[in-house]
Design a protein around this motif. Sequence first.
Motif, PDB file in Angstrom:
ATOM      1  N   ARG A 197     -11.690 -36.118 -14.757  1.00  0.00           N
ATOM      2  CA  ARG A 197     -11.947 -37.147 -13.767  1.00  0.00           C
ATOM      3  C   ARG A 197     -12.733 -38.280 -14.420  1.00  0.00           C
ATOM      4  O   ARG A 197     -13.518 -38.033 -15.311  1.00  0.00           O
ATOM      5  CB  ARG A 197     -12.761 -36.567 -12.591  1.00  0.00           C
ATOM      6  N   PRO A 198     -12.534 -39.542 -14.009  1.00  0.00           N
ATOM      7  CA  PRO A 198     -11.624 -39.991 -12.963  1.00  0.00           C
ATOM      8  C   PRO A 198     -10.168 -39.765 -13.342  1.00  0.00           C
ATOM      9  O   PRO A 198      -9.834 -39.653 -14.511  1.00  0.00           O
ATOM     10  CB  PRO A 198     -11.936 -41.494 -12.845  1.00  0.00           C
ATOM     11  N   VAL A 199      -9.304 -39.716 -12.320  1.00  0.00           N
ATOM     12  CA  VAL A 199      -7.888 -39.463 -12.544  1.00  0.00           C
ATOM     13  C   VAL A 199      -7.276 -40.631 -13.312  1.00  0.00           C
ATOM     14  O   VAL A 199      -7.413 -41.786 -12.916  1.00  0.00           O
ATOM     15  CB  VAL A 199      -7.156 -39.292 -11.191  1.00  0.00           C
ATOM     16  N   SER A 200      -6.622 -40.338 -14.433  1.00  0.00           N
ATOM     17  CA  SER A 200      -5.989 -41.386 -15.223  1.00  0.00           C
ATOM     18  C   SER A 200      -4.466 -41.308 -15.180  1.00  0.00           C
ATOM     19  O   SER A 200      -3.789 -42.231 -15.630  1.00  0.00           O
ATOM     20  CB  SER A 200      -6.464 -41.311 -16.681  1.00  0.00           C
ATOM     21  N   LEU A 201      -3.909 -40.205 -14.670  1.00  0.00           N
ATOM     22  CA  LEU A 201      -2.465 -40.082 -14.542  1.00  0.00           C
ATOM     23  C   LEU A 201      -2.006 -40.718 -13.232  1.00  0.00           C
ATOM     24  O   LEU A 201      -2.808 -40.967 -12.329  1.00  0.00           O
ATOM     25  CB  LEU A 201      -2.052 -38.612 -14.567  1.00  0.00           C
ATOM     26  N   ASP A 202      -0.702 -40.956 -13.126  1.00  0.00           N
ATOM     27  CA  ASP A 202      -0.184 -41.541 -11.889  1.00  0.00           C
ATOM     28  C   ASP A 202      -0.332 -40.581 -10.719  1.00  0.00           C
ATOM     29  O   ASP A 202      -0.773 -40.961  -9.630  1.00  0.00           O
ATOM     30  CB  ASP A 202       1.297 -41.910 -12.065  1.00  0.00           C
ATOM     31  N   LEU A 203       0.045 -39.316 -10.939  1.00  0.00           N
ATOM     32  CA  LEU A 203      -0.016 -38.291  -9.906  1.00  0.00           C
ATOM     33  C   LEU A 203      -0.464 -36.976 -10.529  1.00  0.00           C
ATOM     34  O   LEU A 203      -0.152 -36.700 -11.689  1.00  0.00           O
ATOM     35  CB  LEU A 203       1.359 -38.097  -9.251  1.00  0.00           C
ATOM     36  N   ILE A 204      -1.172 -36.174  -9.765  1.00  0.00           N
ATOM     37  CA  ILE A 204      -1.583 -34.844 -10.212  1.00  0.00           C
ATOM     38  C   ILE A 204      -1.351 -33.859  -9.071  1.00  0.00           C
ATOM     39  O   ILE A 204      -1.703 -34.147  -7.917  1.00  0.00           O
ATOM     40  CB  ILE A 204      -3.070 -34.796 -10.625  1.00  0.00           C
ATOM     41  N   ILE A 205      -0.762 -32.722  -9.396  1.00  0.00           N
ATOM     42  CA  ILE A 205      -0.614 -31.646  -8.417  1.00  0.00           C
ATOM     43  C   ILE A 205      -1.667 -30.593  -8.723  1.00  0.00           C
ATOM     44  O   ILE A 205      -1.706 -30.055  -9.826  1.00  0.00           O
ATOM     45  CB  ILE A 205       0.791 -31.030  -8.470  1.00  0.00           C
ATOM     46  N   GLU A 206      -2.525 -30.323  -7.766  1.00  0.00           N
ATOM     47  CA  GLU A 206      -3.601 -29.356  -7.962  1.00  0.00           C
ATOM     48  C   GLU A 206      -3.740 -28.452  -6.746  1.00  0.00           C
ATOM     49  O   GLU A 206      -3.584 -28.906  -5.604  1.00  0.00           O
ATOM     50  CB  GLU A 206      -4.948 -30.057  -8.204  1.00  0.00           C
ATOM     51  N   TYR A 207      -4.081 -27.181  -7.021  1.00  0.00           N
ATOM     52  CA  TYR A 207      -4.473 -26.271  -5.942  1.00  0.00           C
ATOM     53  C   TYR A 207      -5.983 -26.391  -5.812  1.00  0.00           C
ATOM     54  O   TYR A 207      -6.725 -26.248  -6.789  1.00  0.00           O
ATOM     55  CB  TYR A 207      -4.081 -24.831  -6.277  1.00  0.00           C
ATOM     56  N   ARG A 208      -6.447 -26.665  -4.602  1.00  0.00           N
ATOM     57  CA  ARG A 208      -7.871 -26.871  -4.366  1.00  0.00           C
ATOM     58  C   ARG A 208      -8.319 -26.125  -3.123  1.00  0.00           C
ATOM     59  O   ARG A 208      -7.630 -26.123  -2.111  1.00  0.00           O
ATOM     60  CB  ARG A 208      -8.155 -28.365  -4.167  1.00  0.00           C
ATOM     61  N   VAL A 209      -9.488 -25.504  -3.203  1.00  0.00           N
ATOM     62  CA  VAL A 209     -10.107 -24.889  -2.032  1.00  0.00           C
ATOM     63  C   VAL A 209     -10.826 -25.958  -1.213  1.00  0.00           C
ATOM     64  O   VAL A 209     -10.829 -25.928   0.018  1.00  0.00           O
ATOM     65  CB  VAL A 209     -11.070 -23.768  -2.451  1.00  0.00           C
TER      66      VAL A 209
END
Length: 294
Positions: free
Chosen positions: A139-151
């Motif tokens: 972080r910070p996010v530098s990619l266009d999109l990120i898929i993450e599993y988050r609680v």
Amino acid sequence: MSRNPYDLPSLKMLKSFECAARCGSIKDAATELFVTPGAVSHQVKALEQELGVQLFTRRHRAIELTPEGWMLKDALSRGFFDMSRAIKSVQLRADPNSVTIGATTAVSSLWLTPRISKFWRDHGEITINQQVRDRPFTRPVSLDLIIEYRVSTPDEPHDVLFNDVLLPLCSPGFNHSPEPQLNNLAAMPLIHLDAKETNWTSWRNWFDSLQYDGDLSTRHRVNNYTIALQLAKDGQGVVLGWQRLVAPLLDAGELVVLGRYKSAAPGRFYLIHSGDENTVQTALVREWLLRNLN
């Protein structure tokens, strides 16, 4: 005379220190940089000697940043992020139809890649690059999109992709009782996932959610979910399955549900944005994914 226009230590030293500081571990930094822990430690010590200050307080199997270390880490993280964004902008000018998506190995192979193949049937002019890693994205996010599993809910702009259900899976030929009780299931050869990302639910978490606190057997311990799934497909034991994520394996009959016990996953799968919707192509990919969740 200055060693360079900015009077900086070597980039290798700075990169090694920033990675170790961000990961909080020399070992994890070595994994991310694809070098040995000794190499990272050597670069950090060399940087400390060149600067004449201590950047880490070293404890048994742990490192802690000194005040000077915190100051340098924050500056380097901001600097590397700005460089990453600048490089991305340069690449975008060279290939304006390119979109980069980050995901874990399992999410990439089981969920994302099959959808990209379908996406290209209608939008073959758009290049989609995947950055696959089984560690948390920086972080910070530098990619266009990120898929993450988050609680927990992400701080960044995001969309909810889907919830999931956790249940035991095994190969069709695995020798087992068709409807095992929890104590019988706990005694079976379980495949445990020792992942760096603690958001993932473990067998212990799963049994606890079903009010079972007895002993659990172990067949294999691995640090990658794709490997865990392969072991289960090979008949080596029982894996904790994400029903929606591994749907392709269930549909193909490579894995089957074992018994009747299941529980809702405590988190969700999110599609996280870079925050600025930097291109029409990124928006198009994002909207297409949200329309094609199944």
